[in-house]
Design a protein around this motif. Structure first.
Motif, PDB file in Angstrom:
ATOM      1  N   TYR A  18      -8.059  12.813  -1.052  1.00 61.74           N
ATOM      2  CA  TYR A  18      -7.830  11.274  -1.317  1.00 61.74           C
ATOM      3  C   TYR A  18      -8.351  10.489   0.092  1.00 61.74           C
ATOM      4  O   TYR A  18      -7.379   9.957   0.760  1.00 61.74           O
ATOM      5  N   ARG A  68       0.821  -1.234   0.018  1.00 61.47           N
ATOM      6  CA  ARG A  68      -0.124  -0.121   0.128  1.00 61.47           C
ATOM      7  C   ARG A  68       0.832   1.209  -0.119  1.00 61.47           C
ATOM      8  O   ARG A  68       1.911   1.259   0.744  1.00 61.47           O
ATOM      9  N   GLY A  69       0.295   2.247  -0.812  1.00 61.95           N
ATOM     10  CA  GLY A  69       1.299   3.365  -0.893  1.00 61.95           C
ATOM     11  C   GLY A  69       2.666   3.439  -1.796  1.00 61.95           C
ATOM     12  O   GLY A  69       3.287   4.667  -1.977  1.00 61.95           O
ATOM     13  N   ASN A 119     -10.586   5.842   4.188  1.00 57.59           N
ATOM     14  CA  ASN A 119      -8.976   6.103   4.823  1.00 57.59           C
ATOM     15  C   ASN A 119      -9.346   7.190   5.777  1.00 57.59           C
ATOM     16  O   ASN A 119      -9.308   8.439   5.405  1.00 57.59           O
ATOM     17  N   THR A 132      -2.173  -0.665  -3.414  1.00 56.24           N
ATOM     18  CA  THR A 132      -3.011   0.675  -3.908  1.00 56.24           C
ATOM     19  C   THR A 132      -2.844   0.899  -5.017  1.00 56.24           C
ATOM     20  O   THR A 132      -3.630   1.684  -5.609  1.00 56.24           O
ATOM     21  N   ASP A 161      -9.310   4.938  -0.478  1.00 58.62           N
ATOM     22  CA  ASP A 161      -8.581   4.018  -1.303  1.00 58.62           C
ATOM     23  C   ASP A 161      -9.049   2.675  -1.893  1.00 58.62           C
ATOM     24  O   ASP A 161      -9.761   2.082  -1.205  1.00 58.62           O
ATOM     25  N   THR A 162      -8.705   2.578  -3.011  1.00 54.55           N
ATOM     26  CA  THR A 162      -8.879   1.226  -3.369  1.00 54.55           C
ATOM     27  C   THR A 162      -7.649   0.258  -3.062  1.00 54.55           C
ATOM     28  O   THR A 162      -6.520   0.563  -3.456  1.00 54.55           O
ATOM     29  N   ILE A 163      -8.159  -1.016  -2.192  1.00 55.03           N
ATOM     30  CA  ILE A 163      -7.025  -1.764  -2.036  1.00 55.03           C
ATOM     31  C   ILE A 163      -7.337  -3.065  -3.042  1.00 55.03           C
ATOM     32  O   ILE A 163      -8.371  -3.639  -2.880  1.00 55.03           O
TER      33      ILE A 163
END
Length: 155
Positions: free
Chosen positions: A139, A64-65, A129, A93, A142-144
Motif C-alpha cells: 500500500y 486519514r486512516g 506514502n 482516505t 494513498d488516495t486522499i
C-alpha cells in the motif's frame, strides 16, 4: 449517486485564509495537504481572483486512516464550531467518505437547514506514502479525498 441527483458545483481558485485559531502544526499540515491539489483547484498565490470570497478555514478534520462513518461523524462534530461564512477542511482516505460527505452537504441544501453547507472543494489526489514505501508495503500509494465545506447563511 444517481444521475437524477442535483449536482454540487465545485468552485475553483478561491483565495484561502487559515484562521488564527488553528495551531501551527494544523496550519503546516493543511498547507502540505493543499499542496497536493492541482493548481486549478486552489490558487493561493498573488494571482488569485480576489473578486471571489476568501475561504476562511476555521478547523480541520483529519480522517486519514479511519473508515466510514467516522470521517463524517467527526465532520459533523467539527462543524458545530464553524460559524457562517467559515470553512472546514476535511481529508479522508476511505472512498466511502466522498459519497457520505457529498450526500451530507447536499441534504443540508435540500432540507430547511438553518445553515446550509456548500461543498466548495471536492477533490481526490493520489500521493506517494513515503512511510509505506519505506516499509515495502503493498500500500505505497494513498488516495486522499479533500473537502472544504463552508457554512452558509440560509437567507
Amino acid at each position: 449517486m444517481s444521475a437524477a441527483s442535483p449536482t454540487i458545483i465545485v468552485r475553483a481558485s478561491h483565495p484561502l485564509c487559515l484562521s488564527a485559531t488553528l495551531s501551527e502544526s494544523q496550519q503546516h499540515s493543511i498547507v502540505q495537504l493543499l499542496d497536493l491539489l492541482p493548481a486549478d483547484v486552489i490558487d493561493s498565490d498573488d494571482k488569485t481572483d480576489l473578486s471571489k470570497p476568501a475561504l476562511i478555514i476555521k478547523n480541520m478534520v483529519d480522517g486519514r486512516g479511519i473508515s466510514c462513518p467516522m470521517p463524517l461523524l467527526k465532520t459533523k462534530v467539527a462543524l458545530r464550531n464553524v460559524n457562517i461564512g467559515e470553512s472546514l477542511y476535511v481529508v479522508a482516505t476511505d472512498p466511502n467518505s466522498q459519497a457520505d460527505i457529498m450526500a451530507f452537504c447536499q441534504q443540508s441544501l435540500q432540507t430547511d437547514s438553518a445553515n446550509p453547507l456548500a461543498l466548495t472543494i471536492n477533490q481526490a489526489t493520489v500521493s506517494d506514502n513515503k512511510a509505506a514505501s519505506d516499509n515495502h508495503s503493498k500500500y505505497s500509494v494513498d488516495t486522499i479525498y479533500h473537502f472544504i465545506i463552508t457554512k452558509t447563511d440560509s437567507n
